[in-house]
Motif scaffolding. Structure first.
Motif, PDB file in Angstrom:
ATOM      1  N   LEU A 144      -2.763  -4.658   7.766  1.00 27.69           N
ATOM      2  CA  LEU A 144      -2.516  -3.649   6.734  1.00 27.69           C
ATOM      3  C   LEU A 144      -1.171  -2.961   6.936  1.00 27.69           C
ATOM      4  O   LEU A 144      -0.426  -2.718   5.975  1.00 27.69           O
ATOM      5  CB  LEU A 144      -3.636  -2.606   6.739  1.00 27.69           C
ATOM      6  N   VAL A 145      -0.851  -2.642   8.180  1.00 30.79           N
ATOM      7  CA  VAL A 145       0.413  -1.963   8.473  1.00 30.79           C
ATOM      8  C   VAL A 145       1.594  -2.878   8.151  1.00 30.79           C
ATOM      9  O   VAL A 145       2.592  -2.442   7.552  1.00 30.79           O
ATOM     10  CB  VAL A 145       0.455  -1.518   9.946  1.00 30.79           C
TER      11      VAL A 145
ATOM     12  N   LEU B 299      -2.243   1.599   2.232  1.00 30.96           N
ATOM     13  CA  LEU B 299      -2.336   0.517   3.206  1.00 30.96           C
ATOM     14  C   LEU B 299      -1.965   0.962   4.615  1.00 30.96           C
ATOM     15  O   LEU B 299      -2.628   0.585   5.590  1.00 30.96           O
ATOM     16  CB  LEU B 299      -1.413  -0.639   2.791  1.00 30.96           C
ATOM     17  N   GLY B 300      -0.910   1.773   4.742  1.00 26.67           N
ATOM     18  CA  GLY B 300      -0.408   1.984   6.093  1.00 26.67           C
ATOM     19  C   GLY B 300      -0.044   3.378   6.516  1.00 26.67           C
ATOM     20  O   GLY B 300       0.516   3.544   7.598  1.00 26.67           O
ATOM     21  N   GLY B 301      -0.322   4.415   5.742  1.00 24.29           N
ATOM     22  CA  GLY B 301       0.114   5.712   6.199  1.00 24.29           C
ATOM     23  C   GLY B 301      -0.739   6.871   5.747  1.00 24.29           C
ATOM     24  O   GLY B 301      -1.019   7.787   6.523  1.00 24.29           O
ATOM     25  N   GLY B 302      -1.160   6.877   4.502  1.00 25.23           N
ATOM     26  CA  GLY B 302      -1.886   8.016   3.984  1.00 25.23           C
ATOM     27  C   GLY B 302      -3.344   8.059   4.370  1.00 25.23           C
ATOM     28  O   GLY B 302      -4.001   9.093   4.263  1.00 25.23           O
ATOM     29  N   ASN B 303      -3.855   6.938   4.847  1.00 22.27           N
ATOM     30  CA  ASN B 303      -5.263   6.852   5.213  1.00 22.27           C
ATOM     31  C   ASN B 303      -5.371   6.095   6.530  1.00 22.27           C
ATOM     32  O   ASN B 303      -5.044   4.910   6.592  1.00 22.27           O
ATOM     33  CB  ASN B 303      -6.048   6.126   4.119  1.00 22.27           C
ATOM     34  N   GLU B 304      -5.808   6.771   7.572  1.00 18.37           N
ATOM     35  CA  GLU B 304      -5.813   6.185   8.919  1.00 18.37           C
ATOM     36  C   GLU B 304      -7.208   5.764   9.373  1.00 18.37           C
ATOM     37  O   GLU B 304      -7.464   5.664  10.561  1.00 18.37           O
ATOM     38  CB  GLU B 304      -5.236   7.194   9.914  1.00 18.37           C
ATOM     39  N   VAL B 305      -8.107   5.518   8.415  1.00 14.60           N
ATOM     40  CA  VAL B 305      -9.492   5.263   8.791  1.00 14.60           C
ATOM     41  C   VAL B 305      -9.650   3.979   9.612  1.00 14.60           C
ATOM     42  O   VAL B 305     -10.412   3.953  10.581  1.00 14.60           O
ATOM     43  CB  VAL B 305     -10.399   5.234   7.529  1.00 14.60           C
TER      44      VAL B 305
END
Length: 238
Positions: free
Chosen positions: A118-119, A158-164
């Motif tokens: 994702l990152v 995908l890579g920053g706003g959601n770290e679940v």
């Protein structure tokens, strides 16, 4: 009795092969590299770009146009390189902990590899999107701003706003290490806190706070993890 002792050793020792370079060494260096990338990204966006104080979409686009080259390089570093290095760390931790907590580490490794993918995808989209925005800005600044408003949620999602996903990986690794009695107990408990912060970032009301805590505390976790893995590697090479 000999068989039982052999089994106990297999459950508590990582597979470290002779030689200067092995998976635990690579994992330790990878963890320290991840921490350094985090710090570099924070310094670039908060100090050099002062991105936190640029809130209007049009101003953000203008900032990207003025810093296209450096932004491309930093995005490549904090997303694509970070994801590639993360794969090495995920595999090293799987090798280190799988004997002590096999089921949890199977799940943790799956989430770790998903997070890495994702990152990397986020970074590729960010760089292609930025190039598109810069090209559009030369002829139609309004269209460039509209395009940015469409691309940004994808990159953030995908890579920053959601770290679940990263939070779940960190949490599972820490719980697996606690159950197996490996790594360092204080580091593992700290990792549980880091992982929970990442998971809480999925809640809209806690997104910014959870994501911020996750990013800052994971720097410390990565540094501690790198030191522990490198110490393990050195002991096994003696």
């Amino acid at each position: 009795m000999a068989s039982a002792s052999s089994t106990a050793i297999e459950r508590t020792e990582p597979s470290v092969k002779p030689g200067r370079w092995n998976l635990q060494t690579v994992g330790g260096l990878a963890a320290l590299t991840e921490a350094a990338i985090y710090v570099a990204g924070i310094a670039y966006f908060l100090i050099i770009l002062d991105y936190a104080n640029v809130t209007a979409p049009r101003q953000q686009v203008e900032l990207f146009v003025a810093n296209q080259t450096s932004l491309y390089a930093v995005s490549l570093l904090i997303y694509v390189v970070f994801g590639i290095v993360l794969i090495a760390l995920v595999l090293a931790l799987h090798d280190r902990l799988r004997s002590g907590s096999p089921s949890l580490m199977q799940a943790a490794t799956a989430f770790g590899l998903i997070w890495a993918g994702l990152v990397i995808a986020s970074g590729m989209i960010a760089n292609i999107g930025t190039a598109t925005i810069v090209d559009l800005y030369a002829t139609d600044p309004s269209q460039a701003t509209t395009t940015w408003l469409a691309i940004n949620p994808v990159v953030e999602g995908l890579g920053g706003g959601n770290e679940v996903v990263g939070g779940i990986w960190t949490l599972l690794v820490s719980v697996a290490a606690l159950r197996a009695g490996m790594l360092h107990r204080a580091l593992n408990y700290f990792g549980v806190i880091v992982g929970m912060a990442g998971i809480l970032s999925a809640i809209p009301a806690l997104g910014e706070i959870g994501g911020g805590i996750f990013g800052l505390t994971q720097i410390v976790w990565f540094v501690g993890l790198g030191i522990v893995l490198l110490q393990t590697s050195r002991r096994k090479m003696k």
